[in-house]
Design a protein around this motif. Structure first.
Motif, PDB file in Angstrom:
ATOM      1  N   ASN A 108      65.912   9.360 -23.889  1.00 41.27           N
ATOM      2  CA  ASN A 108      65.653  10.669 -23.307  1.00 41.27           C
ATOM      3  C   ASN A 108      64.256  10.740 -22.707  1.00 41.27           C
ATOM      4  OD1 ASN A 108      67.884  12.505 -23.460  1.00 41.27           O
ATOM      5  ND2 ASN A 108      67.716  12.453 -25.693  1.00 41.27           N
ATOM      6  N   ALA A 109      64.126  11.562 -21.640  1.00 42.47           N
ATOM      7  CA  ALA A 109      62.819  11.820 -21.030  1.00 42.47           C
ATOM      8  C   ALA A 109      62.135  13.014 -21.681  1.00 42.47           C
ATOM      9  CB  ALA A 109      62.975  12.060 -19.528  1.00 42.47           C
ATOM     10  N   ILE A 110      62.822  13.677 -22.600  1.00 47.12           N
ATOM     11  CA  ILE A 110      62.255  14.772 -23.384  1.00 47.12           C
ATOM     12  C   ILE A 110      62.169  14.284 -24.830  1.00 47.12           C
ATOM     13  CG2 ILE A 110      62.443  17.196 -24.014  1.00 47.12           C
ATOM     14  CD1 ILE A 110      62.224  16.647 -20.975  1.00 47.12           C
ATOM     15  N   ALA A 111      60.957  14.189 -25.359  1.00 42.85           N
ATOM     16  CA  ALA A 111      60.785  13.664 -26.710  1.00 42.85           C
ATOM     17  C   ALA A 111      61.342  14.641 -27.736  1.00 42.85           C
ATOM     18  CB  ALA A 111      59.308  13.396 -26.985  1.00 42.85           C
ATOM     19  N   PHE A 112      62.117  14.112 -28.686  1.00 44.03           N
ATOM     20  CA  PHE A 112      62.673  14.912 -29.773  1.00 44.03           C
ATOM     21  C   PHE A 112      61.977  14.494 -31.061  1.00 44.03           C
ATOM     22  CE2 PHE A 112      65.621  16.069 -33.110  1.00 44.03           C
ATOM     23  CZ  PHE A 112      66.090  17.312 -32.694  1.00 44.03           C
ATOM     24  N   ASN A 113      61.345  15.462 -31.723  1.00 42.07           N
ATOM     25  CA  ASN A 113      60.586  15.185 -32.944  1.00 42.07           C
ATOM     26  C   ASN A 113      61.122  16.048 -34.083  1.00 42.07           C
ATOM     27  OD1 ASN A 113      58.240  13.558 -31.633  1.00 42.07           O
ATOM     28  ND2 ASN A 113      58.322  15.451 -30.439  1.00 42.07           N
ATOM     29  N   PHE A 114      61.417  15.411 -35.201  1.00 38.74           N
ATOM     30  CA  PHE A 114      61.854  16.141 -36.388  1.00 38.74           C
ATOM     31  C   PHE A 114      60.818  15.950 -37.484  1.00 38.74           C
ATOM     32  CE2 PHE A 114      64.056  16.008 -40.540  1.00 38.74           C
ATOM     33  CZ  PHE A 114      64.350  17.364 -40.619  1.00 38.74           C
ATOM     34  N   ASN A 115      60.279  17.066 -37.971  1.00 40.74           N
ATOM     35  CA  ASN A 115      59.290  17.042 -39.044  1.00 40.74           C
ATOM     36  C   ASN A 115      58.091  16.161 -38.673  1.00 40.74           C
ATOM     37  OD1 ASN A 115      58.387  17.839 -41.643  1.00 40.74           O
ATOM     38  ND2 ASN A 115      59.069  15.892 -42.502  1.00 40.74           N
ATOM     39  N   GLY A 116      57.693  16.221 -37.397  1.00 36.82           N
ATOM     40  CA  GLY A 116      56.548  15.456 -36.940  1.00 36.82           C
ATOM     41  C   GLY A 116      56.827  14.009 -36.635  1.00 36.82           C
ATOM     42  N   VAL A 117      58.104  13.585 -36.696  1.00 37.69           N
ATOM     43  CA  VAL A 117      58.472  12.185 -36.480  1.00 37.69           C
ATOM     44  C   VAL A 117      59.291  12.077 -35.202  1.00 37.69           C
ATOM     45  CG1 VAL A 117      59.711  10.193 -37.412  1.00 37.69           C
ATOM     46  CG2 VAL A 117      58.454  11.728 -38.951  1.00 37.69           C
ATOM     47  N   TYR A 118      58.867  11.195 -34.301  1.00 34.40           N
ATOM     48  CA  TYR A 118      59.609  10.960 -33.067  1.00 34.40           C
ATOM     49  C   TYR A 118      60.946  10.288 -33.391  1.00 34.40           C
ATOM     50  CZ  TYR A 118      60.988   8.668 -28.724  1.00 34.40           C
ATOM     51  OH  TYR A 118      61.712   8.211 -27.633  1.00 34.40           O
ATOM     52  N   VAL A 119      62.042  10.817 -32.818  1.00 36.99           N
ATOM     53  CA  VAL A 119      63.386  10.277 -33.029  1.00 36.99           C
ATOM     54  C   VAL A 119      63.803   9.552 -31.755  1.00 36.99           C
ATOM     55  CG1 VAL A 119      65.783  10.821 -33.563  1.00 36.99           C
ATOM     56  CG2 VAL A 119      63.937  12.140 -34.622  1.00 36.99           C
ATOM     57  N   GLY A 120      64.001   8.243 -31.848  1.00 34.75           N
ATOM     58  CA  GLY A 120      64.198   7.435 -30.661  1.00 34.75           C
ATOM     59  C   GLY A 120      65.573   7.503 -30.040  1.00 34.75           C
ATOM     60  N   ARG A 121      66.636   7.550 -30.844  1.00 42.96           N
ATOM     61  CA  ARG A 121      67.988   7.422 -30.309  1.00 42.96           C
ATOM     62  C   ARG A 121      68.543   8.752 -29.815  1.00 42.96           C
ATOM     63  NH1 ARG A 121      69.288   4.187 -27.834  1.00 42.96           N
ATOM     64  NH2 ARG A 121      67.068   3.905 -27.674  1.00 42.96           N
ATOM     65  N   PRO A 122      69.164   8.802 -28.615  1.00 38.87           N
ATOM     66  CA  PRO A 122      69.842  10.024 -28.158  1.00 38.87           C
ATOM     67  C   PRO A 122      71.026  10.424 -29.029  1.00 38.87           C
ATOM     68  CG  PRO A 122      69.446   8.525 -26.321  1.00 38.87           C
ATOM     69  CD  PRO A 122      69.159   7.754 -27.579  1.00 38.87           C
ATOM     70  N   THR A 123      71.537   9.494 -29.847  1.00 36.98           N
ATOM     71  CA  THR A 123      72.623   9.844 -30.765  1.00 36.98           C
ATOM     72  C   THR A 123      72.129  10.659 -31.950  1.00 36.98           C
ATOM     73  OG1 THR A 123      72.287   7.723 -31.881  1.00 36.98           O
ATOM     74  CG2 THR A 123      74.014   7.815 -30.209  1.00 36.98           C
ATOM     75  N   GLU A 136      59.866  24.364 -31.661  1.00 42.70           N
ATOM     76  CA  GLU A 136      58.932  24.511 -30.553  1.00 42.70           C
ATOM     77  C   GLU A 136      59.416  23.663 -29.386  1.00 42.70           C
ATOM     78  OE1 GLU A 136      55.073  24.864 -33.583  1.00 42.70           O
ATOM     79  OE2 GLU A 136      55.201  23.232 -32.110  1.00 42.70           O
ATOM     80  N   VAL A 137      59.556  24.288 -28.222  1.00 43.65           N
ATOM     81  CA  VAL A 137      59.922  23.571 -27.005  1.00 43.65           C
ATOM     82  C   VAL A 137      58.702  23.581 -26.093  1.00 43.65           C
ATOM     83  CG1 VAL A 137      61.476  23.437 -25.034  1.00 43.65           C
ATOM     84  CG2 VAL A 137      62.333  24.239 -27.255  1.00 43.65           C
ATOM     85  N   VAL A 138      58.075  22.428 -25.948  1.00 42.12           N
ATOM     86  CA  VAL A 138      56.856  22.284 -25.158  1.00 42.12           C
ATOM     87  C   VAL A 138      57.240  21.774 -23.773  1.00 42.12           C
ATOM     88  CG1 VAL A 138      54.508  21.387 -25.148  1.00 42.12           C
ATOM     89  CG2 VAL A 138      55.731  21.629 -27.312  1.00 42.12           C
ATOM     90  N   ASN A 156      60.165  20.082 -30.811  1.00 39.57           N
ATOM     91  CA  ASN A 156      59.691  19.867 -32.175  1.00 39.57           C
ATOM     92  C   ASN A 156      60.497  20.728 -33.137  1.00 39.57           C
ATOM     93  OD1 ASN A 156      57.631  18.289 -31.031  1.00 39.57           O
ATOM     94  ND2 ASN A 156      56.291  20.062 -30.837  1.00 39.57           N
ATOM     95  N   VAL A 157      61.226  20.089 -34.037  1.00 41.01           N
ATOM     96  CA  VAL A 157      62.025  20.785 -35.047  1.00 41.01           C
ATOM     97  C   VAL A 157      61.285  20.679 -36.377  1.00 41.01           C
ATOM     98  CG1 VAL A 157      64.249  20.910 -36.206  1.00 41.01           C
ATOM     99  CG2 VAL A 157      64.142  20.256 -33.793  1.00 41.01           C
ATOM    100  N   LEU A 158      60.911  21.835 -36.926  1.00 44.63           N
ATOM    101  CA  LEU A 158      60.046  21.862 -38.106  1.00 44.63           C
ATOM    102  C   LEU A 158      60.761  22.542 -39.270  1.00 44.63           C
ATOM    103  CD1 LEU A 158      56.878  22.954 -36.148  1.00 44.63           C
ATOM    104  CD2 LEU A 158      57.379  20.667 -36.995  1.00 44.63           C
ATOM    105  N   PRO A 159      61.124  21.786 -40.313  1.00 44.61           N
ATOM    106  CA  PRO A 159      61.833  22.376 -41.471  1.00 44.61           C
ATOM    107  C   PRO A 159      60.883  23.154 -42.361  1.00 44.61           C
ATOM    108  CG  PRO A 159      61.418  20.046 -41.845  1.00 44.61           C
ATOM    109  CD  PRO A 159      60.950  20.333 -40.443  1.00 44.61           C
TER     110      PRO A 159
END
Length: 763
Positions: A108-123, A136-138, A156-159
């Motif tokens: 993805n060209a939009i970085a997806f981060n869960f709990n401060g951790v970058y998630v690499g796979r689009p799956t 948060e959508v930056v 950024n998805v923050l639990p």
């Protein structure tokens, strides 16, 4: 356009001091004002209104009220965001920037981060939308403070975190049409004075929205968070999460076509439905093509279409730690993390069969040193390490017409050092400068095969190919911030971002593509007026997007030296994107809240040229200009290349206008209870769904509205909500594409009208 941006800054600077005179600058929610939202979009805690970037923050309660438990529905709360399901993966577009690909080479060209951790796979951006503090959508390139592939922005998805010294239980049970059942439970346990544990889980089970059961939602998720705070200066938070994604997955319907009659879109007839297959077979007969048959088995004389046997059987695991310590002069944050995704699914979403097994394991480590907020020179300095290994099987079959099978073994390593400085030139006047140096190394070991008539349905894999790539890039940001009043902020900046190159399935040496880059020019203003009751934010932007990575159906060279049909990614695009976004929130009383978000977006490809492939030699269906054609395999077969020029077309997934408007009112009842009624509408103008630009693949203008009515108990201990989403029951495309070879359009739809009851408690 740049003159317009600077003019907007001057206008905001002239008006803001007058408006701000009436602003108290404090959080006065108890007196009817707006509440403050604290965000960490710039890697430090700060008020959303003092963050000099475009960021939309959606609270956990907003997500619950909207019924969002999956990634694909997030876009209805963030007008700039378009979320596309692509089989078992998810693609994101922000302001026209994104990736439209669906194999194991995709990123993805939009970085997806869960709990401060970058998630690499689009799956993997799935199963995390529960028990959240906020999302948060930056918007815009995040080439300084963020990790990989944040060309167009970051999500950024923050639990929620454990709370010391407090026992609490909260839960939600929901039932709706399509036999939708959702359950959520979270428990916060104090374990002494310095340790707390929070355990949360969610179960979702819903039937499909289209015939034959596709577009369903089934999954089970669990998360455990342990907070250890041995002193006021140090803390450690450990988080483990798991999600199983099941069901049939996203489906597709036939879109209206000038070539043949199809079932009405509003009937949501799956392409695996007998009614759809009959329509396709009628069309195939006019082309003297063999008939289509449903299912995985292909009888003699048939060409496979779509089956009813699609499924998802995906497992996702994660472990992370966040160590924070007060060093006196700054805060040290260290985040080691491990994630694993085991994706296994069969999909017919593109109009033919795709089977993917993608086992990916990633390890990452980020360390940051953040200064205190009260210093004249403030900084965020850090380093980032990321390593991912993939072991995959990709199998795309258009029956006896074409088969593509490849088994990538991919390795990716990313190293970066970064920093951002904020310096107070004078009281209320600041300069910002930041940079990030990134090095990425990628390697592959891939066996592949492409074939079709008159060859076997499943030809054997060819000899493996290898490849190694290295990319280095320095990205930067420079800007200025001005406090125009007690609660008014003006800002302007220039920022850059990049997404590294990579591989696609083909024979070397022509099986790689270069990085893409984006430079963004931005001006904005954030204001609170009238005793903290009115919020007006504005941003204008101009983006220069170069060397865009565009995925299309092209010709890949097979082991015998001939070209066959396959998915190609090349640096075929160059575009300019400009626009403006305005946000208004108004709380005239403690019982009323108005929301309005308007985005204007004007994107155009200055250049977009591809060489599409036709295995039969038949013309390629496109809404662009065909500038030439030539034989692909002279003297062997009739396959042809068609040179297509889409220059001047609008950027994909870029509605010119996107509006989100809402209102809610609270009625005070006896016994400290309240009744909250709310309604919101999402309005978007038309847009093309992909770079093929067929008129059938264009989503027209639409409006989708939701409403809810919530009875709240004393002290918010319990609530009962009745809700209805997509009141208009509008058919809106989430994705559209063309099935190659026979060239008929297919699409995936957003949810129809849904309704139900939700019961929650908080003890």
């Amino acid at each position: 356009m740049k003159k317009i941006l600077w003019g907007a800054t001057m206008l905001s600077g002239a008006l803001a001091p007058q408006w701000a005179a009436a602003q108290a600058g404090a959080d006065q929610a108890k007196d009817g004002g707006l509440t403050e939202i604290i965000v960490t979009a710039q890697r430090r805690e700060e008020s959303l209104q003092k963050a000099a970037i475009a960021v939309t923050a959606v609270t956990g309660s907003d997500l619950v009220r909207s019924g969002i438990t999956e990634t694909s529905n997030l876009g209805k709360l963030v007008p700039a965001l378009v979320v596309q399901p692509t089989g078992g993966t998810t693609s994101f577009f922000l302001r026209g920037v994104g990736t439209n690909s669906q194999n194991s080479f995709s990123e993805n060209a939009i970085a997806f981060n869960f709990n401060g951790v970058y998630v690499g796979r689009p799956t993997a951006p799935a199963g995390v939308f529960y028990d959240l503090e906020r999302v948060e959508v930056v918007k815009g390139p995040q080439g300084t403070l963020y990790g990989r592939n944040a060309t167009g922005g970051a999500i950024n998805v923050l639990p929620k975190k454990p709370v010391l010294g407090r026992f609490g239980v909260e839960g939600i049970a929901e039932y709706g049409n399509y036999d939708s059942k959702k359950g959520f439970l979270a428990v916060n346990l104090p374990l002494g004075d310095t340790v707390a544990l929070r355990v949360a889980g969610q179960v979702v089970d819903r039937d499909g929205y289209i015939s034959d059961g596709y577009d369903d939602d089934k999954g089970e998720a669990a998360r455990a968070s342990l907070l250890i705070k041995p002193s006021d200066l140090w803390s450690i938070t450990l988080v483990g999460d798991y999600y199983h994604q099941g069901g049939k997955g996203a489906g597709a319907v036939l879109l209206p076509s000038r070539a043949f009659a199809v079932p009405a879109v509003e009937d949501r007839v799956s392409i695996s439905d007998s009614r759809a297959i009959a329509a396709i077979n009628g069309y195939a007969a006019t082309l003297f093509a063999p008939p289509f048959c449903a299912g995985g088995f292909i009888p003699s004389g048939c060409i496979e279409n779509a089956g009813k046997d699609g499924y998802l059987n995906n497992h996702f695991y994660g472990l992370s730690a966040q160590v924070e310590g007060d060093m006196g002069f700054g805060t040290l944050t260290v985040i080691p993390a491990w994630r694993r995704s085991e994706a296994k699914f069969r999909t017919y979403l593109p109009g033919f069969r795709g089977e993917i097994e993608d086992n990916a394991e990633q390890m990452s480590l980020e360390a940051r040193l953040t200064s205190a907020n009260d210093q004249r020179l403030r900084y965020v300095l850090g380093a980032f390490f990321f390593n991912e290994q993939q072991d995959t099987l990709n199998y795309f079959r258009q029956g006896r017409l074409s088969t593509t099978r490849f088994t990538p073994r991919l390795k990716t390593q990313s190293l970066a050092a970064f920093g951002q400085l904020t310096f107070d030139i004078a009281d209320g006047f600041r300069l910002i400068a930041g940079g990030r140096y990134t090095r990425e190394d990628k390697s592959q070991l891939t066996s592949s095969v492409s074939g079709g008539l008159p060859g076997p349905v499943d030809p054997p894999l060819g000899a493996p190919i290898t490849g190694d790539l290295t990319f280095t890039k320095f990205t930067w940001k420079a800007g200025v911030e001005v406090d125009a009043g007690p609660a008014s902020l003006l800002y302007a900046n220039v920022a850059t971002g990049f997404k590294s190159g990579g591989f696609y399935v083909a024979s070397p040496p022509n099986n790689s593509f270069a990085p893409e880059t984006l430079t963004a020019y931005t001006v904005g203003a954030k204001n609170r007026f009238f005793g903290n009751k009115l919020q007006l934010n504005f941003e204008a932007f101009y983006w220069d997007y170069k060397d865009q990575q565009v995925t299309f159906v092209g010709g890949v060279r097979t082991g015998n030296g001939l070209f066959a049909q396959g998915s190609l990614t090349t640096n075929a695009g160059k575009s300019r994107i400009y626009g403006a976004e305005a946000e208004a929130r108004f709380a005239p009383t403690r019982d009323d809240l108005f929301n309005l978000n308007v985005q204007y977006l004007n994107g155009k490809y200055n250049s977009l040229q591809t060489a599409n492939f036709s295995p039969t030699g038949a013309p390629v269906t496109t809404g662009c200009t065909i500038t030439g054609t030539r034989l692909a395999n002279p003297g062997v077969n009739g396959a042809r290349f068609y040179d297509i020029d889409c220059s001047g077309k609008p950027t994909v997934n870029s509605p010119k206008w996107a509006i989100n408007v809402g209102y809610q009112h609270t009625f005070a009842l006896g016994g400290d209870m309240g009744l909250v009624a709310g309604v919101r509408s999402n309005i978007e103008s038309s847009r093309f769904m992909n770079a093929n630009y067929r008129p059938e693949e264009k989503q027209g203008s639409f409006m989708m509205s939701d409403a809810f009515l919530t009875l709240e108990g004393p002290q918010d201990r319990w609530s009962i909500t009745a809700f209805i989403n997509n009141i208009e029951d509008k058919e809106v495309l989430a994705r559209a594409g063309t099935r190659p070879i026979l060239d008929f359009p297919v699409g995936t739809l957003r949810p129809p009208r849904t309704y139900g009851v939700r019961v929650g408690f908080n003890l």
